[in-house]
Write a protein that holds these residues in place. Structure first.
Motif, PDB file in Angstrom:
ATOM      1  N   ALA A  21       0.810  -1.213   0.000  1.00 23.94           N
ATOM      2  CA  ALA A  21       0.000   0.000   0.000  1.00 23.94           C
ATOM      3  C   ALA A  21       0.846   1.266   0.000  1.00 23.94           C
ATOM      4  O   ALA A  21       0.599   2.169  -0.796  1.00 23.94           O
ATOM      5  N   ILE A  76       2.288   0.616  -4.441  1.00 22.86           N
ATOM      6  CA  ILE A  76       1.379   1.361  -5.321  1.00 22.86           C
ATOM      7  C   ILE A  76       1.991   2.704  -5.756  1.00 22.86           C
ATOM      8  O   ILE A  76       2.004   3.006  -6.951  1.00 22.86           O
ATOM      9  N   ILE A  78      -3.755   0.951  -8.921  1.00 26.02           N
ATOM     10  CA  ILE A  78      -4.436   0.366  -7.762  1.00 26.02           C
ATOM     11  C   ILE A  78      -5.157  -0.916  -8.170  1.00 26.02           C
ATOM     12  O   ILE A  78      -5.087  -1.934  -7.473  1.00 26.02           O
ATOM     13  N   THR A  79      -5.789  -0.893  -9.333  1.00 25.77           N
ATOM     14  CA  THR A  79      -6.491  -2.089  -9.795  1.00 25.77           C
ATOM     15  C   THR A  79      -5.528  -3.281  -9.902  1.00 25.77           C
ATOM     16  O   THR A  79      -5.802  -4.371  -9.389  1.00 25.77           O
ATOM     17  N   SER A  81      -2.667  -3.740  -8.472  1.00 25.75           N
ATOM     18  CA  SER A  81      -2.144  -4.149  -7.164  1.00 25.75           C
ATOM     19  C   SER A  81      -3.183  -4.918  -6.362  1.00 25.75           C
ATOM     20  O   SER A  81      -2.850  -5.885  -5.663  1.00 25.75           O
ATOM     21  N   VAL A  82      -4.440  -4.482  -6.453  1.00 29.07           N
ATOM     22  CA  VAL A  82      -5.493  -5.168  -5.695  1.00 29.07           C
ATOM     23  C   VAL A  82      -5.699  -6.586  -6.237  1.00 29.07           C
ATOM     24  O   VAL A  82      -5.794  -7.555  -5.471  1.00 29.07           O
ATOM     25  N   THR A 134      -2.705  -8.716  -5.104  1.00 31.67           N
ATOM     26  CA  THR A 134      -2.744  -9.044  -3.679  1.00 31.67           C
ATOM     27  C   THR A 134      -3.856 -10.048  -3.393  1.00 31.67           C
ATOM     28  O   THR A 134      -3.687 -10.973  -2.596  1.00 31.67           O
ATOM     29  N   GLY A 135      -4.998  -9.859  -4.066  1.00 27.41           N
ATOM     30  CA  GLY A 135      -6.115 -10.787  -3.877  1.00 27.41           C
ATOM     31  C   GLY A 135      -5.721 -12.216  -4.222  1.00 27.41           C
ATOM     32  O   GLY A 135      -6.037 -13.160  -3.484  1.00 27.41           O
TER      33      GLY A 135
END
Ligand code: PHE
Length: 470
Positions: free
Chosen positions: A69, A73, A273-274, A276-277, A280-281
């Protein structure tokens, strides 16, 4: 990947061309696809669970998430921004910005770090990609069904003890990567990824569903999400930081290269951000799939790089239609690793093309074969050279094989170093108004990002480095 002007796939754009001439991603989606293809790979499914297991779970995961985070990012945004502003391959983008903003051309070093890191990572990444290929056969043959943890462990040790088999699959993986890089046939592969990645996600969910039936899901969730700081070491913090870079493909100028194809009107922050999310997911899902199996079977969370190959096969051996799901899973893992492998080889091939004037086929062959040969050292680290720790006299590197050293040096040193240089470049030397224009954020959000790359990232990376050296 769909690039709107004909012919040129990302990276192979001409040296002199501006953004417009090189062709841009046809959409935000195409960029996200390519960037996710690079980011989601063995790092998420193979590496994240085992480094989490080795570093005690929850506290490590928390540090890793914080690194994503507050460092990952912002650095991804900086890389994409530099790439788009420069409009060329990383080395030439930086040169172009250096000319425009009056910077020292030595910032090209960022590109050099990336080239070296990609080359070194791919040498062992391909060996692990080979494990995944080998497991397609293992699962498809049905030999896993109903097996005990010991038997599954023995199958894995059998693979590791056999340099010939490892070499075969390493060769196949490297050939797959070289084929795509040489031919630039990425478009088909990346379109396939838009189906295969969601499929991988669904299969992970299926394994998580199975994991819930083991009766140890709660224990696994607690292991992953209840931080116990007594288990966190300074080297664990370094590994978490390094893994944040590794998993997001940062510090290697990959995102810079992809960013150079991003149309101006697309938000760099939202896309970063997309990606990275999603990344991470996938990692967290992999953790939730694997740790219940670890605890249910009395396995060791810190088992190391073999963790997923000793746990997932157990699940596939026990669940209904396990052979089918297992085979599918490893096929999808190969695709995820393949798209990441391509982005690891690309920088060095591009550099050989641009700077040494070699054509694409020759540079791919040259770089690929040398990288493949280096991979043999990692293969031997798993068997014949398992006790050979070349830098063992340094306390921090005690007992590390060549394979361990390559992983350590790239993920924990080179990538954070590359990221540090990117942060310093964006935070201290690039023209601020130009960056404001490129990122097009509200003044408050821009300043938040700016303070992060200017102060927080360099300090965090610096502190972690210094602590670990001491
Ligand atoms: N992010 C990839 C993974 O998690 C590995 C990678 C690192 C790819 C750096 C490109 C650059 O598997």
């Amino acid at each position: 990947m769909s690039v709107s002007s004909s012919g040129s796939a990302a990276y192979s754009g001409s040296l002199e061309g501006s953004n417009a001439q090189r062709g841009l991603w046809s959409s935000r989606f195409a960029f996200i696809l390519a960037a996710t293809g690079s980011a989601v790979g063995l790092g998420n499914i193979w590496k994240f669970p085992y480094v989490t297991g080795e570093n005690g779970g929850g506290a490590f995961v928390l540090v890793y998430l914080l690194c994503i985070a507050i460092i990952g990012i912002p650095i991804m945004m900086a890389e994409v921004m530099i790439g788009r502003r420069g409009g060329h391959s990383p080395v030439n983008s930086i040169k172009a910005i250096a000319q425009r903003d009056g910077l020292n051309p030595a910032w090209k070093l960022v590109g050099a770090v990336g080239i070296l890191a990609g080359f070194l990572i791919l040498s062992f990444y391909s060996v692990i990609g080979g494990w995944a290929i080998s497991y397609v056969g293992t699962t498809a043959s049905g030999q896993l069904s109903g097996q005990t943890a010991d038997a599954v462990g023995a199958i894995f040790s059998g693979l590791l003890s056999n340099p010939g088999t490892l070499l075969l699959w390493h060769t196949v993986f490297m050939a797959l990567v070289m084929l795509v890089v040489a031919k630039g046939v990425r478009s088909g592969l990346e379109r396939a990824v838009s189906i295969l990645m969601p499929a991988l996600f669904v299969l992970l969910l299926i394994v998580v569903g199975y994991a819930m039936t083991t009766g140890h899901f709660g224990q696994a969730a607690a292991f992953l999400f209840q931080p116990d700081f007594s288990k966190l070491t300074t080297s664990g913090v370094l590994v978490a930081l390094g893994h944040a870079f590794f998993t997001l493909s940062l510090g290697m100028a990959v995102m810079m290269a992809y960013g150079s194809y991003l149309p101006k009107k697309i938000s760099i922050a939202k896309t970063s951000i997309t990606v990275s999310v999603i990344d991470t997911g996938v990692a967290l899902l992999a953790g939730l799939a694997i740790f219940p199996i670890v605890f249910a079977n009395g396995l060791e969370p810190g088992a190391g790089p073999g963790l997923i190959f000793q746990t997932l096969p157990l699940a596939f051996g026990q669940m209904p239609m396990g052979s089918l799901f297992g085979t599918l899973f490893f096929v999808l893992l190969i695709f995820a690793a393949w798209t990441s492998g391509i982005s690891l080889l690309e920088p060095i091939v591009e550099w050989l093309e641009e700077q040494k004037g070699m054509n694409r086929t020759v540079s791919t062959l040259g770089a690929g074969v040398v990288c493949w040969a280096l991979g043999i050292a990692s293969i031997l680290s798993l068997n014949l050279w398992a006790d050979f720790a070349p830098l063992g006299f340094i306390p921090m590197l005690e007992g590390k094989t060549i394979f361990d050293l390559l992983d350590f040096f790239t993920a924990n040193i080179l990538l954070p170093l590359g990221g540090l240089l990117v942060a310093l470049m964006a935070g201290w030397v690039m023209s601020k108004p130009a960056m404001e224009k490129e990122l097009a954020l509200s003044p408050g959000t821009f300043n938040l990002w700016f303070v992060t790359v200017r102060f927080i990232t360099p300090i965090a990376v610096g502190v972690v480095f210094i602590y670990n050296l001491m």
